[in-house]
Design a protein around this motif. Structure first.
Motif, PDB file in Angstrom:
ATOM      1  N   ASN A  14     -11.285  48.501  80.952  1.00  0.00           N
ATOM      2  CA  ASN A  14     -12.528  49.256  81.068  1.00  0.00           C
ATOM      3  C   ASN A  14     -12.493  50.461  80.134  1.00  0.00           C
ATOM      4  OD1 ASN A  14     -13.266  47.450  83.012  1.00  0.00           O
ATOM      5  ND2 ASN A  14     -13.027  48.836  84.739  1.00  0.00           N
ATOM      6  N   GLY A  15     -13.619  50.686  79.464  1.00  0.00           N
ATOM      7  CA  GLY A  15     -13.719  51.806  78.543  1.00  0.00           C
ATOM      8  C   GLY A  15     -13.317  51.467  77.119  1.00  0.00           C
ATOM      9  N   TRP A  16     -12.867  50.237  76.853  1.00  0.00           N
ATOM     10  CA  TRP A  16     -12.417  49.838  75.526  1.00  0.00           C
ATOM     11  C   TRP A  16     -13.251  48.677  75.012  1.00  0.00           C
ATOM     12  CZ3 TRP A  16      -8.519  52.151  72.656  1.00  0.00           C
ATOM     13  CH2 TRP A  16      -7.791  53.156  73.318  1.00  0.00           C
ATOM     14  N   PRO A  76     -12.207  55.150  75.248  1.00  0.00           N
ATOM     15  CA  PRO A  76     -13.131  56.003  76.013  1.00  0.00           C
ATOM     16  C   PRO A  76     -13.543  57.269  75.287  1.00  0.00           C
ATOM     17  CG  PRO A  76     -11.337  55.200  77.397  1.00  0.00           C
ATOM     18  CD  PRO A  76     -10.990  54.810  76.003  1.00  0.00           C
ATOM     19  N   THR A  79     -16.468  55.536  73.513  1.00  0.00           N
ATOM     20  CA  THR A  79     -17.405  54.693  74.264  1.00  0.00           C
ATOM     21  C   THR A  79     -18.186  55.468  75.317  1.00  0.00           C
ATOM     22  OG1 THR A  79     -15.608  54.037  75.763  1.00  0.00           O
ATOM     23  CG2 THR A  79     -16.059  52.603  73.881  1.00  0.00           C
ATOM     24  N   TRP A  80     -17.588  56.533  75.858  1.00  0.00           N
ATOM     25  CA  TRP A  80     -18.330  57.325  76.850  1.00  0.00           C
ATOM     26  C   TRP A  80     -19.573  57.950  76.215  1.00  0.00           C
ATOM     27  CZ3 TRP A  80     -18.988  57.882  81.802  1.00  0.00           C
ATOM     28  CH2 TRP A  80     -18.001  57.423  82.683  1.00  0.00           C
ATOM     29  N   SER A  83     -22.296  55.207  75.257  1.00  0.00           N
ATOM     30  CA  SER A  83     -22.818  54.348  76.322  1.00  0.00           C
ATOM     31  C   SER A  83     -24.330  54.453  76.487  1.00  0.00           C
ATOM     32  CB  SER A  83     -22.132  54.688  77.648  1.00  0.00           C
ATOM     33  OG  SER A  83     -22.397  56.036  78.010  1.00  0.00           O
ATOM     34  N   LEU A 113     -17.275  50.981  81.612  1.00  0.00           N
ATOM     35  CA  LEU A 113     -16.499  52.199  81.398  1.00  0.00           C
ATOM     36  C   LEU A 113     -15.492  52.413  82.518  1.00  0.00           C
ATOM     37  CD1 LEU A 113     -19.428  54.525  80.247  1.00  0.00           C
ATOM     38  CD2 LEU A 113     -17.806  53.313  78.800  1.00  0.00           C
ATOM     39  N   ASP A 114     -14.516  53.265  82.242  1.00  0.00           N
ATOM     40  CA  ASP A 114     -13.505  53.654  83.227  1.00  0.00           C
ATOM     41  C   ASP A 114     -13.823  55.074  83.674  1.00  0.00           C
ATOM     42  OD1 ASP A 114     -11.327  54.186  84.775  1.00  0.00           O
ATOM     43  OD2 ASP A 114      -9.831  54.009  83.192  1.00  0.00           O
ATOM     44  N   ALA A 117     -11.389  57.890  82.984  1.00  0.00           N
ATOM     45  CA  ALA A 117     -11.056  58.254  81.603  1.00  0.00           C
ATOM     46  C   ALA A 117     -12.191  59.010  80.932  1.00  0.00           C
ATOM     47  CB  ALA A 117     -10.734  56.994  80.800  1.00  0.00           C
ATOM     48  N   ARG A 118     -13.113  59.515  81.718  1.00  0.00           N
ATOM     49  CA  ARG A 118     -14.245  60.225  81.125  1.00  0.00           C
ATOM     50  C   ARG A 118     -13.781  61.514  80.456  1.00  0.00           C
ATOM     51  NH1 ARG A 118     -20.096  61.219  83.890  1.00  0.00           N
ATOM     52  NH2 ARG A 118     -21.063  62.246  82.118  1.00  0.00           N
TER      53      ARG A 118
END
Length: 361
Positions: A14-16, A76, A79-80, A83, A113-114, A117-118
């Motif tokens: 998640n997040g990748w 992340p 990607t955060w 998104s 997303l994770d 890991a934000r």
């Protein structure tokens, strides 16, 4: 010319996700520097701390070759921030190379997303302002002192008091003369008042047209609109308005909102942006057409019962434009469904296909 695609595979945490870059012609993996630019004019470039106004390059050293394609992971830290972006421009340059940077625009995929890991929010405090020096205390006004004593007014003399009766008499005579002249000349208040019937009606002033302000089409307006969680039909109307106004990138943001809610019309609109048979740079948010992507969105709308989407999907596949080995056969099936739904174009295309196969025999 390079082409860039982004996707999150099942093996990615998640997040990748992974970027696949075509057209570099590398014989060995090399580090790359990328910039990420979103649409609009406010803070368009991605940095380690989020979006900012100035152009910024990010370095990626973990790269590998998959055939002739360069593949690198995106985590992340990027990607955060990506998104909530529908389309993104990615620029690329090789460190130490004198070649001009290249760029490509792509639709950013939905990434799982994770939450742990934000990246922390970075708030830059405004510069401190120096306190202005205290204003000096106002000086007291100087006292009012007369240079010479003011003499008291003298009482009016008896001679002065005796003139007042004559002055009053002159004023009365003048007023009587004016009234007599007004009566003879029909001046007010002795003027004849015309009747209401003899007075022509006053012309009604034309009402000035209301000023109409030109509509603003911008990314901020789109975010305000989507922030209100509009109904799907309203979102489709808004997307069509942005498309007609020449803003396909912003229209895609709105269509993506409706498509994620399962709307067939929005999925069909995105498919048209990808469809090689309908592709145009003036009406598409993408740099090039992609038949496989168009088929993905058309199929979502076709499975929801949209007859036109059934025809568009069938035409795309029956012409052999997709990469599926059985695409032509599946395309004929979708055309038959569209024909059964009353689509005349599907019936005509099926007749052409049957005629072509018959002449081949």
């Amino acid at each position: 010319m390079i082409r860039i695609a982004a996707a999150q595979e099942e093996s990615d945490p998640n997040g990748w996700c992974r970027l696949r870059i075509e057209g570099l012609g590398l014989s060995a993996p090399r580090p790359v520097e990328l910039y990420f630019k979103r649409g609009g004019e406010r803070q368009p470039f991605l940095t380690e701390q989020g979006w900012q106004q100035a152009m910024h390059w990010l370095t990626f050293n973990d790269t590998r070759l998959d055939g002739a394609d360069l593949v690198l992971p995106i985590g992340p830290a990027q990607t955060w921030f990506l998104s909530d972006v529908a389309t993104i421009e990615i620029g690329l340059r090789l460190p130490g190379s004198s070649a001009e940077p290249e760029s490509a625009r792509l639709a950013w995929p939905k990434i799982i997303l994770d939450a742990n890991a934000r990246p922390p929010a970075v708030v830059v405090p405004p510069p401190a302002e120096e306190a202005p020096p205290p204003a000096p205390a106002p000086e007291p006004p100087p006292p009012l002192v007369a240079d010479t004593p003011i003499a008291p007014l003298a009482d009016p003399s008896p001679v002065g008091r005796s003139k007042w009766p004559w002055i009053v008499a002159v004023i009365v005579l003048a007023a009587a003369s004016l009234l007599g002249a007004a009566y003879l000349k029909h001046w007010p208040p002795f003027a004849t008042v015309p009747s209401a019937a003899s007075v022509p009606p006053a012309a009604t002033p034309a009402t000035a047209p209301a000023a109409t302000s030109a509509r603003v089409f911008s990314e901020d307006e789109v975010r305000k609109f989507l922030g209100a969680n509009p109904a799907v039909p309203a979102a489709n109307d808004e997307g069509e308005a942005y498309l007609k106004a020449g803003h396909p990138d912003l229209a895609l943001l709105i269509y993506r909102y409706a498509q994620r809610k399962g709307d067939a019309a929005a999925a069909k609109a995105i498919g048209r942006m990808y469809d090689p048979t309908t592709y145009s740079k003036t009406t598409s948010a993408f740099d090039a057409s992609n038949a496989d992507q168009a088929a993905t969105y058309y199929e979502q709308a076709a499975k929801a019962g949209d007859v036109e989407a059934e025809f568009l999907l069938g035409r795309l596949m029956a012409k052999g434009l997709t990469s599926q080995p059985d695409g032509v056969e599946r395309g004929v099936v979708w055309l038959q469904r569209a024909q059964q739904g009353g689509n005349s174009e599907a019936a005509q295309l099926l007749t052409q296909i049957k005629g072509g196969s018959g002449s081949g025999n």
